[in-house]
Design a protein around this motif. Structure first.
Motif, mmCIF file in Angstrom:
data_model
loop_
_atom_site.group_PDB
_atom_site.id
_atom_site.type_symbol
_atom_site.label_atom_id
_atom_site.label_comp_id
_atom_site.label_asym_id
_atom_site.label_seq_id
_atom_site.Cartn_x
_atom_site.Cartn_y
_atom_site.Cartn_z
ATOM 1 N N UNK A 188 -20.685 40.634 -43.361
ATOM 2 C CA UNK A 188 -21.759 41.040 -42.449
ATOM 3 C C UNK A 188 -21.596 40.380 -41.082
ATOM 4 N N UNK A 189 -21.182 39.116 -41.050
ATOM 5 C CA UNK A 189 -20.977 38.452 -39.755
ATOM 6 C C UNK A 189 -19.853 39.122 -38.970
ATOM 7 N N UNK A 190 -18.874 39.644 -39.678
ATOM 8 C CA UNK A 190 -17.762 40.340 -39.033
ATOM 9 C C UNK A 190 -18.242 41.668 -38.420
ATOM 10 N N UNK A 191 -19.205 42.327 -39.094
ATOM 11 C CA UNK A 191 -19.693 43.629 -38.645
ATOM 12 C C UNK A 191 -20.745 43.531 -37.543
ATOM 13 N N UNK A 192 -21.375 42.366 -37.415
ATOM 14 C CA UNK A 192 -22.482 42.221 -36.456
ATOM 15 C C UNK A 192 -21.999 42.459 -35.030
ATOM 16 N N UNK A 193 -22.641 43.392 -34.284
ATOM 17 C CA UNK A 193 -22.159 43.753 -32.945
ATOM 18 C C UNK A 193 -22.227 42.607 -31.939
ATOM 19 N N UNK A 194 -23.352 41.887 -31.946
ATOM 20 C CA UNK A 194 -23.456 40.775 -31.006
ATOM 21 C C UNK A 194 -24.852 40.561 -30.466
ATOM 22 N N UNK A 195 -24.979 39.479 -29.734
ATOM 23 C CA UNK A 195 -26.245 39.117 -29.118
ATOM 24 C C UNK A 195 -26.982 38.032 -29.874
ATOM 25 N N UNK A 196 -27.559 37.108 -29.119
ATOM 26 C CA UNK A 196 -28.449 36.104 -29.708
ATOM 27 C C UNK A 196 -29.553 35.827 -28.709
ATOM 28 N N UNK A 197 -30.511 34.984 -29.056
ATOM 29 C CA UNK A 197 -31.752 34.862 -28.298
ATOM 30 C C UNK A 197 -31.537 34.639 -26.801
ATOM 31 N N UNK A 198 -30.631 33.735 -26.434
ATOM 32 C CA UNK A 198 -30.449 33.380 -25.026
ATOM 33 C C UNK A 198 -29.358 34.193 -24.328
ATOM 34 N N UNK A 199 -28.585 34.924 -25.102
ATOM 35 C CA UNK A 199 -27.498 35.725 -24.521
ATOM 36 C C UNK A 199 -27.399 37.048 -25.274
ATOM 37 N N UNK A 230 -24.157 45.711 -39.771
ATOM 38 C CA UNK A 230 -24.131 44.597 -40.732
ATOM 39 C C UNK A 230 -25.324 44.646 -41.687
ATOM 40 N N UNK A 231 -26.373 45.383 -41.314
ATOM 41 C CA UNK A 231 -27.617 45.372 -42.089
ATOM 42 C C UNK A 231 -27.435 45.781 -43.558
ATOM 43 N N UNK A 232 -26.781 46.913 -43.883
ATOM 44 C CA UNK A 232 -26.646 47.284 -45.302
ATOM 45 C C UNK A 232 -25.913 46.228 -46.123
ATOM 46 N N UNK A 233 -24.882 45.622 -45.523
ATOM 47 C CA UNK A 233 -24.117 44.592 -46.234
ATOM 48 C C UNK A 233 -24.980 43.345 -46.441
ATOM 49 N N UNK A 234 -25.719 42.963 -45.390
ATOM 50 C CA UNK A 234 -26.587 41.791 -45.494
ATOM 51 C C UNK A 234 -27.718 42.023 -46.496
ATOM 52 N N UNK A 235 -28.250 43.252 -46.527
ATOM 53 C CA UNK A 235 -29.295 43.592 -47.505
ATOM 54 C C UNK A 235 -28.768 43.471 -48.929
#
Length: 213
Positions: A31-42, A71-76
């Protein structure tokens, strides 16, 4: 409640949570590999940041950068497997304490399983309420666990559990006060690893005790 005369057959089932934890970790990394990007400050950051992203970011329909989150389906799936596996863990945990008190064993099983069942709904819009409910059941389950560890003189597990509780307390303090919030994603991951390590340790102890019977 596992029967007293069925402890030998229970030994194999005790290992089910280990398989679930292994699958969870594999799916988590995927799931971390599939996550597109972005976090709170960036919001425009690319990919999953181990320093800045939370586990919950992987479960959201959209990533922090606004893109659809693959990443959502994999994380779920990872979350459901973990909750189901740890429900098995709580069901068999009284075997570690040699069934010294059947009522206490039943309370431990019920609260532990209810905590895992509640945690499975963390992905809904009621995230904060779910955390509170799961934490409430988890408090009683952990209290029963510590009593059992103390009575059975499993000292190392007892004190390591205390360190896990301290980490959980730090997580909650930061989450609700917003102090040192920048460090919370890392502390969250350290706490998660510590708790999973303790569970694996307890499963190993349970299995060894069953094999000795």
């Amino acid at each position: 409640m596992p029967a007293r005369n069925d402890t030998a057959s229970a030994a194999g089932f005790i290992l089910i949570p280990l398989v679930g934890i292994a699958l969870f970790l594999l799916l988590f990394f995927w799931a971390t590999y599939l996550y597109p990007g972005g976090w709170q400050a960036d919001k425009q950051a690319v990919g999953f940041s181990w320093m800045h992203n939370y586990w919950c970011n992987l479960l959201n329909e959209r990533a922090m950068n606004g893109e659809q989150n693959p990443a959502r389906p994999v994380a779920l799936a990872a979350m459901l497997i973990l909750c189901g596996s740890l429900s098995v863990f709580w069901y068999y945990l009284p075997l570690l304490f040699l069934h010294t008190n059947q009522r206490a064993d039943l309370l431990l099983q019920i609260t532990g399983i209810c905590s895992m069942f509640s945690a499975a709904f963390i992905v809904t819009a009621y995230h904060d309420i779910v955390i509170m409910i799961a934490s409430l059941f988890g408090f009683f389950a952990l209290a029963g666990t510590f009593v059992g560890l103390y009575r059975c003189r499993l000292v190392n597990l007892f004190w390591f559990g205390c360190s896990c509780l301290l980490l959980m307390a730090v997580n909650n303090y930061i989450y609700y006060t917003k102090d040192l919030l920048y460090y919370l994603p890392v502390i969250q991951k350290v706490t998660f690893v510590a708790v999973l390590f303790r569970i694996v340790w307890m499963i190993k102890a349970m299995y060894a005790r069953q094999q000795a019977n």
